[in-house]
Design a protein around this motif. Structure first.
Motif, PDB file in Angstrom:
ATOM      1  N   PHE A 197       0.832  -1.208   0.000  1.00 47.61           N
ATOM      2  CA  PHE A 197       0.000   0.000   0.000  1.00 47.61           C
ATOM      3  C   PHE A 197       0.868   1.259   0.000  1.00 47.61           C
ATOM      4  O   PHE A 197       0.586   2.235  -0.717  1.00 47.61           O
ATOM      5  CB  PHE A 197      -0.917  -0.039   1.229  1.00 47.61           C
ATOM      6  N   VAL A 198       1.958   1.226   0.782  1.00 43.31           N
ATOM      7  CA  VAL A 198       2.871   2.374   0.797  1.00 43.31           C
ATOM      8  C   VAL A 198       3.535   2.543  -0.561  1.00 43.31           C
ATOM      9  O   VAL A 198       3.673   3.670  -1.091  1.00 43.31           O
ATOM     10  CB  VAL A 198       3.912   2.188   1.924  1.00 43.31           C
ATOM     11  N   ILE A 203       4.016   5.335  -5.847  1.00 42.66           N
ATOM     12  CA  ILE A 203       3.899   5.317  -7.312  1.00 42.66           C
ATOM     13  C   ILE A 203       2.904   6.373  -7.782  1.00 42.66           C
ATOM     14  O   ILE A 203       3.154   7.117  -8.759  1.00 42.66           O
ATOM     15  CB  ILE A 203       3.490   3.905  -7.780  1.00 42.66           C
ATOM     16  N   LEU A 204       1.770   6.472  -7.080  1.00 40.96           N
ATOM     17  CA  LEU A 204       0.791   7.504  -7.448  1.00 40.96           C
ATOM     18  C   LEU A 204       1.365   8.901  -7.257  1.00 40.96           C
ATOM     19  O   LEU A 204       1.128   9.820  -8.064  1.00 40.96           O
ATOM     20  CB  LEU A 204      -0.473   7.341  -6.601  1.00 40.96           C
ATOM     21  N   PHE A 205       2.139   9.076  -6.198  1.00 42.00           N
ATOM     22  CA  PHE A 205       2.746  10.381  -5.955  1.00 42.00           C
ATOM     23  C   PHE A 205       3.748  10.741  -7.051  1.00 42.00           C
ATOM     24  O   PHE A 205       3.842  11.901  -7.490  1.00 42.00           O
ATOM     25  CB  PHE A 205       3.427  10.350  -4.577  1.00 42.00           C
ATOM     26  N   LEU A 209       3.634  13.881  -9.759  1.00 46.35           N
ATOM     27  CA  LEU A 209       4.728  14.837  -9.892  1.00 46.35           C
ATOM     28  C   LEU A 209       5.172  14.994 -11.347  1.00 46.35           C
ATOM     29  O   LEU A 209       5.497  16.103 -11.795  1.00 46.35           O
ATOM     30  CB  LEU A 209       5.921  14.404  -9.035  1.00 46.35           C
ATOM     31  N   PHE A 210       5.203  13.893 -12.096  1.00 42.26           N
ATOM     32  CA  PHE A 210       5.766  13.948 -13.446  1.00 42.26           C
ATOM     33  C   PHE A 210       4.713  14.145 -14.532  1.00 42.26           C
ATOM     34  O   PHE A 210       5.047  14.185 -15.709  1.00 42.26           O
ATOM     35  CB  PHE A 210       6.558  12.670 -13.733  1.00 42.26           C
TER      36      PHE A 210
END
Length: 211
Positions: A197-198, A203-205, A209-210
């Motif tokens: 989950f972390v 990955i979503l963060f 960002l990109f």
């Protein structure tokens, strides 16, 4: 002891009185030797003191009343104090017994624990003569051997055999072991789930960002 000397007692009682006094001094000297002398025997591990006045007041009262009460009982029970008139040898006998008992206890304390036992040199004869000769081998040992042997076989076969292995206690231990294994697996799976989950949040963060 001086009262015993002037009393009308036989020689055996007289000897027992003085012998018990000598043994008392003997083990008192041994106690002092083992507790107060030698390496690391002069101090206590826990430093205890007698400064608790709650206990000291009661102890002082008991001390005073015991001395006064003992004296009063002595004066009330014995109307005339006994007159002790003994020769010098009898007067010095008590001191001599105390000194000899103390020296004997000190000499016993100096003996080594690893001294050779003389009876082990002639163990066969000592065992034969110390076991009422042939009586234990003919009566006690011969009678009790077969029931004890049968009890050992029964204990190995039933109490510690397959019945114990498949019985309630072993089943309980197996269930506890399996429960611990399952608990460990569940804990590890929960850790893996939270770790994934972390990672998914990271990955979503990164995507946010990109993009």
């Amino acid at each position: 002891l001086e009262i015993v000397m002037i009393s009308n007692v036989n020689m055996f009682s007289f000897f027992l009185y003085f012998f018990s006094t000598g043994l008392t001094v003997c083990y008192s000297f041994r106690l002092v030797y083992y507790s107060m002398t030698g390496d690391l025997n002069c101090g206590s591990l826990n430093m205890l003191n007698d400064e608790g006045w709650i206990m000291l007041r009661g102890m002082m009262g008991l001390l005073i009343m015991s001395i006064i009460g003992g004296s009063m009982l002595n004066w009330l029970i014995f109307p005339v104090p006994p007159m002790i008139c003994l020769p010098l040898v009898m007067k010095m006998l008590t001191l001599f017994v105390c000194i000899v008992g103390g020296l004997f206890g000190y000499m016993i304390s100096l003996t080594k624990l690893y001294t050779l036992n003389k009876s082990l040199i002639f163990y066969g004869s000592t065992n034969f003569l110390g076991s009422m000769w042939f009586m234990p081998f003919m009566s006690t040992y011969g009678i009790i051997f077969y029931p004890l042997n049968l009890g050992q076989i029964v204990s190995k076969s039933f109490d510690q055999g397959w019945s114990e292995y498949f019985g309630g206690q072993h089943l309980y231990q197996k269930l506890v072991g399996y429960s611990q294994i399952l608990f460990m697996m569940h804990n590890n799976n929960l850790k893996i789930y939270l770790l994934l989950f972390v990672f998914w949040i990271l990955i979503l963060f990164n995507f946010l960002l990109f993009l």
